[in-house]
Design an enzyme around this catalytic site. Structure first.
Site, PDB file in Angstrom:
ATOM      1  N   PRO A   2      -2.320   2.557   1.744  1.00 51.87           N
ATOM      2  CA  PRO A   2      -1.413   3.041   0.698  1.00 51.87           C
ATOM      3  C   PRO A   2      -1.047   4.506   0.927  1.00 51.87           C
ATOM      4  O   PRO A   2      -1.897   5.325   1.258  1.00 51.87           O
ATOM      5  CB  PRO A   2      -2.238   2.860  -0.581  1.00 51.87           C
ATOM      6  CG  PRO A   2      -3.207   1.774  -0.253  1.00 51.87           C
ATOM      7  CD  PRO A   2      -3.537   1.967   1.193  1.00 51.87           C
ATOM      8  N   GLU A   3       0.232   4.801   0.753  1.00 48.65           N
ATOM      9  CA  GLU A   3       0.728   6.160   0.926  1.00 48.65           C
ATOM     10  C   GLU A   3       1.127   6.731  -0.433  1.00 48.65           C
ATOM     11  O   GLU A   3       0.818   6.149  -1.474  1.00 48.65           O
ATOM     12  CB  GLU A   3       1.897   6.145   1.913  1.00 48.65           C
ATOM     13  CG  GLU A   3       1.498   5.578   3.280  1.00 48.65           C
ATOM     14  CD  GLU A   3       2.653   5.472   4.259  1.00 48.65           C
ATOM     15  OE1 GLU A   3       3.621   6.260   4.136  1.00 48.65           O
ATOM     16  OE2 GLU A   3       2.608   4.607   5.158  1.00 48.65           O
TER      17      GLU A   3
END
Length: 272
Positions: A2-3
């Site tokens: 996840p960014e």
């Protein structure tokens, strides 16, 4: 992994549910998930009974700031999921569960690379990787002059943008998308970017991150928001994960290469 948009989506979902809520009872099912303090008993003693004062994001980290200003620092890594529910739920890869004064908080992680630290405010430097984070790309501090000051290097621009000490929260998905939108080759040496390219890149980064948040993140496999729902940004990607397919702009086949150790997709015709 996840960014920024995925983590921001989770934080926004948790904020109204967790702020002013209180940890009543915490169960740890995978001791390796707890990074600091090393003693699980100490971790539980320091968090149980504490009210959550604020829920924030810093880079790819989720922060739960307690009433004594201690920080619960959560990094999802590859497959971590942080889910709130008003009812008890069952998970196949549960690493931690917390009964709150209202509802339950679960940390589920298939590959078990995710970490949770509980540190006093004055000890945050102990969290390796957190203390050295660069500027937030959606804040005013990130602009043309800031990026220009970081470009005095011959390494590829993609490598620079992935460096969390330069920009906090960017990862493979949104770097590829930003460089495509800006028309810049990911292998181009950072120090060779023109003023016009720098301006386009700053705008592109802000745009793709904002759209990623609006679309509730990119879900290919494990990412879900704080309620277990998938995002939709994967439906709008221009290049990431599309190596060998046709460019949506020019129609030529998208190239794929390894840059900074990461699979990189780009258009040889649209990006120079």
């Amino acid at each position: 992994m996840p960014e920024l948009p995925e983590v921001e989506t989770i934080v926004r979902g948790l904020r109204s549910k967790l702020e002013c809520n209180r940890f009543i009872e915490v169960e740890v099912y995978n001791e390796n998930t707890i990074k600091n303090p090393k003693c699980i008993k100490e971790f539980k003693e320091r968090i149980e009974g504490k009210k959550i004062r604020e829920v924030k994001r810093r880079g790819k980290y989720i922060l739960l700031i307690l009433e004594d200003l201690a920080h619960v620092i959560i990094h999802l890594r590859m497959t971590g999921q942080l889910i709130y529910s008003e009812d008890q739920l069952n998970f196949s890869h549960l690493c931690l569960s917390a009964k709150l004064s209202k509802g339950y908080l679960y940390f589920n992680d298939i590959r078990k690379f995710g970490t949770i630290s509980l540190l006093p405010k004055d000890d945050l430097a102990k969290e390796k990787g957190f203390w050295t984070l660069g500027v937030e790309p959606l804040e005013e501090s990130f602009g043309i002059e800031y990026l220009k000051s970081k470009l005095d290097t011959g390494r590829p621009i993609k490598s620079l943008l992935l460096d969390q000490r330069v920009l906090a929260g960017l990862g493979n998905i949104y770097v590829d998308e930003s460089l495509f939108l800006a028309g810049i080759s990911p292998s181009k040496p950072a120090k060779t970017l023109s003023d016009e390219e720098i301006s386009k890149l700053v705008s592109a980064i802000k745009f793709v991150l904002t759209k990623g948040i609006e679309n509730k993140g990119t879900s290919f496999s494990d990412f879900v928001d704080s309620y277990g729902d998938k995002g939709t940004n994967q439906n709008f990607l221009q290049v990431y994960g599309r190596g060998g397919e046709k460019c949506k702009v020019c129609g030529n086949v998208l190239a794929k290469d390894k840059i900074a150790g990461r699979t990189t997709v780009f258009c040889l015709y649209c990006q120079k």
